[in-house]
Enzyme design. Structure first.
Site, PDB file in Angstrom:
ATOM      1  N   TYR A   1      11.288  -2.951  -7.450  1.00 60.76           N
ATOM      2  CA  TYR A   1      10.123  -2.968  -6.569  1.00 60.76           C
ATOM      3  C   TYR A   1      10.490  -2.493  -5.166  1.00 60.76           C
ATOM      4  O   TYR A   1       9.795  -1.652  -4.588  1.00 60.76           O
ATOM      5  CB  TYR A   1       9.543  -4.382  -6.517  1.00 60.76           C
ATOM      6  CG  TYR A   1       8.206  -4.456  -5.821  1.00 60.76           C
ATOM      7  CD1 TYR A   1       7.087  -3.849  -6.377  1.00 60.76           C
ATOM      8  CD2 TYR A   1       8.064  -5.141  -4.619  1.00 60.76           C
ATOM      9  CE1 TYR A   1       5.845  -3.926  -5.756  1.00 60.76           C
ATOM     10  CE2 TYR A   1       6.823  -5.224  -3.992  1.00 60.76           C
ATOM     11  CZ  TYR A   1       5.730  -4.613  -4.559  1.00 60.76           C
ATOM     12  OH  TYR A   1       4.503  -4.680  -3.934  1.00 60.76           O
TER      13      TYR A   1
ATOM     14  N   LYS B   1       9.071   0.823  -3.227  1.00 60.53           N
ATOM     15  CA  LYS B   1       8.257   0.711  -2.013  1.00 60.53           C
ATOM     16  C   LYS B   1       8.967   1.312  -0.794  1.00 60.53           C
ATOM     17  O   LYS B   1       8.310   1.921   0.060  1.00 60.53           O
ATOM     18  CB  LYS B   1       7.888  -0.755  -1.762  1.00 60.53           C
ATOM     19  CG  LYS B   1       6.880  -1.293  -2.770  1.00 60.53           C
ATOM     20  CD  LYS B   1       5.562  -0.502  -2.753  1.00 60.53           C
ATOM     21  CE  LYS B   1       4.492  -1.125  -3.631  1.00 60.53           C
ATOM     22  NZ  LYS B   1       3.214  -0.386  -3.588  1.00 60.53           N
TER      23      LYS B   1
END
Length: 243
Positions: A157, A161
């Site tokens: 993640y 991001k």
């Protein structure tokens, strides 16, 4: 000040079936936009589009897997055929897996990176020449405070991001040459299924209503033609881990 309006603008919102994407679609629909709501979950996105129309807005639903180059191309072609133009792309679709580096599989890693980073790339690449041809447009990438800080069991993640934030700023630099605005919206924790279903022990009082972040998206889209906001961060007042 030449304040812009989203009224009549054809706006693509990915991940529009629930959570922040749903809030963005609803907010822009209420503001007069023509919302092209996209999601991999057909029933979810149809319900969102119907709700916008029931409230007097204009919305259309599209089943889209942002990981698929063919899916992206077909969806963009369909939107162009049905509406004649695209004014705004909002890359909101996202996913996560909460596993340590030892436990995360290659398939898990690929899925998170494909949705969160490959998807925005594919959509931006498909839409960019259409915006360039029209001489204007706006791409908004929904990133996260996960692009600014880190926690454990989230390597995929964070990689996605941080990558999306870098992609957004790089695309901003390119887009200015073609009068295309690019904005990264760095969202703090929200009361959405993305958090509440995976971390049910989270105190909802330290999170923010996704409608607040949706209003920020609306705000950046209504800046005067001569102004662009490359990055904006929207945090809950009681978020304890940032900064």
């Amino acid at each position: 000040m030449n304040q812009r309006s989203v009224t009549g603008k054809v706006i693509i919102v990915t991940g529009a079936g629930q959570g922040l994407g749903e809030a963005i679609a609803n907010t822009l629909g209420a503001a007069g936009a023509i919302v092209c709501a996209c999601d991999i979950k057909e029933d979810h996105v149809k319900n969102v589009a119907h709700a916008i129309k029931d409230a007097g807005g204009a919305a259309y639903s599209y089943v889209l897997d942002v990981r698929s180059e063919d899916d992206v191309r077909q969806t963009v072609d369909n939107i162009m055929a049905e509406h004649g133009r695209i004014d705004v792309l909002i890359n909101n679709a996202g996913t996560d897996v909460t596993l340590s580096i030892e436990d995360i599989s290659v398939a898990d890693w690929n899925r998170v990176l494909d949705v969160n980073l490959r998807g925005p790339f594919l959509l931006s690449k498909a839409v960019y020449p259409l915006l360039k041809h029209r001489g204007k447009g706006h791409i908004v990438n929904i990133t996260s405070t996960a692009a600014k800080r880190v926690w454990t069991e989230a390597t995929a993640y964070h990689a996605s991001k941080w990558g999306l934030l870098g992609f957004s700023h790089a695309l901003h630099a390119e887009g200015r040459r073609d009068n295309i605005k690019v904005t990264a919206v760095v969202a703090g924790g929200m009361r959405t299924p993305f958090i509440m279903e995976r971390f049910p022990d989270t105190d909802p009082n330290v999170l923010q209503d996704p409608k607040n972040v949706a209003e920020t998206v609306h705000f950046v889209l209504t800046q005067p033609d001569e102004t662009v906001i490359p990055e904006v961060m929207v945090l809950p007042m009681r978020e304890t881990s940032w900064p």
